[in-house]
Design an enzyme around this catalytic site. Sequence first.
Site, PDB file in Angstrom:
ATOM      1  CB  SER A 161      38.176  58.038  71.848  1.00  0.00           C
ATOM      2  OG  SER A 161      37.936  58.370  70.716  1.00  0.00           O
ATOM      3  CG  ASP A 185      35.688  61.070  71.107  1.00  0.00           C
ATOM      4  OD1 ASP A 185      36.975  60.632  71.521  1.00  0.00           O
ATOM      5  OD2 ASP A 185      35.322  61.015  70.037  1.00  0.00           O
ATOM      6  NE  ARG A 200      43.552  60.174  72.382  1.00  0.00           N
ATOM      7  CZ  ARG A 200      42.836  59.225  71.747  1.00  0.00           C
ATOM      8  NH1 ARG A 200      41.397  59.512  71.643  1.00  0.00           N
ATOM      9  NH2 ARG A 200      43.048  58.224  71.309  1.00  0.00           N
ATOM     10  CE  LYS A 214      34.115  58.048  68.271  1.00  0.00           C
ATOM     11  NZ  LYS A 214      35.650  58.726  68.165  1.00  0.00           N
ATOM     12  CG  HIS A 217      34.896  52.545  66.110  1.00  0.00           C
ATOM     13  ND1 HIS A 217      34.151  53.703  65.654  1.00  0.00           N
ATOM     14  CD2 HIS A 217      35.853  53.151  66.466  1.00  0.00           C
ATOM     15  CE1 HIS A 217      34.874  54.862  65.688  1.00  0.00           C
ATOM     16  NE2 HIS A 217      36.109  54.463  66.225  1.00  0.00           N
TER      17      HIS A 217
HETATM   18  N1  URA Z   1      39.078  55.813  67.002  1.00  0.00           N
HETATM   19  C1  URA Z   1      38.450  56.633  67.912  1.00  0.00           C
HETATM   20  O1  URA Z   1      37.408  56.698  67.538  1.00  0.00           O
HETATM   21  N2  URA Z   1      39.194  57.018  68.633  1.00  0.00           N
HETATM   22  C2  URA Z   1      40.490  56.785  69.076  1.00  0.00           C
HETATM   23  O2  URA Z   1      40.805  57.173  70.022  1.00  0.00           O
HETATM   24  C3  URA Z   1      41.121  56.010  68.085  1.00  0.00           C
HETATM   25  C4  URA Z   1      40.524  55.595  66.971  1.00  0.00           C
END
Ligand code: URA
Length: 432
Positions: A183, A161, A168, A187, A82
Amino acid sequence: MRMVDVIDAKRNGGALTAEQIKFFVDGYTAGDIPDYQASALLMAIWFNGMSDEETRNLTMDMLHSGDRLDLSDIPGVKVDKHSTGGVGDKVSIPLAPLVASLGIIVPMISGRGLGHTGGTLDKLEAIPGYTVEIEEEAFKRQLREVGCIIAGATGNIAPADKKIYALRDVTDTVDSIPLIAGSIMSKKIASGTDALVMDVKTGSGAFMKREEDAVALAHALVNIGKGVGMNAMAVISDMNQPLGRAIGNALEIEESIALLKGEGPDDLLDIVLTIGSQMTVMAGKAESLEEARAMLEENIANGKALERFRMMIEAQGGDGRVVDDPTIMPQAKYHIPVSAESDGVIASMRADEMGVASMMLGGGRATKDDKLDYAVGLTLDRKVGDTVKAGDRLLTIHANREDVENVKRLILDNIVIGDHAEPITLIHQVIV
Ligand code: URA
């Protein structure tokens, strides 16, 4: 409990209790707390931060807002990656099929564009028919049959999220260590992965502009992961200029395809191979990073990685012919060159402003409900360190309107041509 008291506690610099955080996460997810109060709290968190304990509580409440995928019946180590978000950052798109082509299971839950950064899901949706909304059974079936998936946190994965992320994006509260950590990790824990490599970006195009903030975020992410038994690590990588040469949804898919054909730009290839090697070792498919890198390079050269990308696209309803002919994706009507105004060396190219330029063309969202124009964006002819003469083409604007003077001006104001350039190091640090 009253939301106004939760806002008040954080606004005044206090730590939120576990109950207060749960009240906010549950209430906002259920629609009981309005956007304006949630926005106020997010801004108070942005200003005053959160302790490790608050961040952990936020993450776990966001995780528990939905379901957790159980991938234990799929054999093998599940490895994901990620990014914290960048400009031109399409790493996940070639990476997932490339790593899966070695027989590694890659369950990737990705996000949409946030602020000036593009989103992996938005880019993939430039492929005709590609769907990112996959239910659990289909998600698992695809992992068994194809080995990789890039999908949204659909069904019921971390719904908190989804809502907070969208808010956000439009309230300028993205670049906050606890909010990003909550966040991403809610996930990632929910997606059932065993191992995770985080690509934490730093520089002008990243949410963490300063390296020390990126390192703090990386530690927060890794610690939350390890705390729930995940094999987690992070790479800190440079985002002072856009990654690769393409910015924009369809343009970035085209560049990802080129990479899988062995024709990708060097910086993008380097980061894909660096992260891919870590994933391969974590999955137990190679003993060393060098061995892993050679295996990945081989699967680019022999076409297996590209074939896996086609399979992934088709499994998600997309038109797999895109890997042979990227022009089946939306194409911009106008191609407008932007030329250097003086002689010299490109000293800097502000990645965030290049992201904003792409957004102004319609490639990103300014408000939650904006529709994207997949065709638009920028392709860079020159990057930091290149020598140019006045009149040389720096980049091309791909637009669906003729008048792009404001975009052109923004771009030129944010590319500095000087007499020398500091060398850019792509991979700054690895954090385990
Ligand atoms: N990627 C995400 O999934 N969340 C964030 O807050 C920033 C980048």
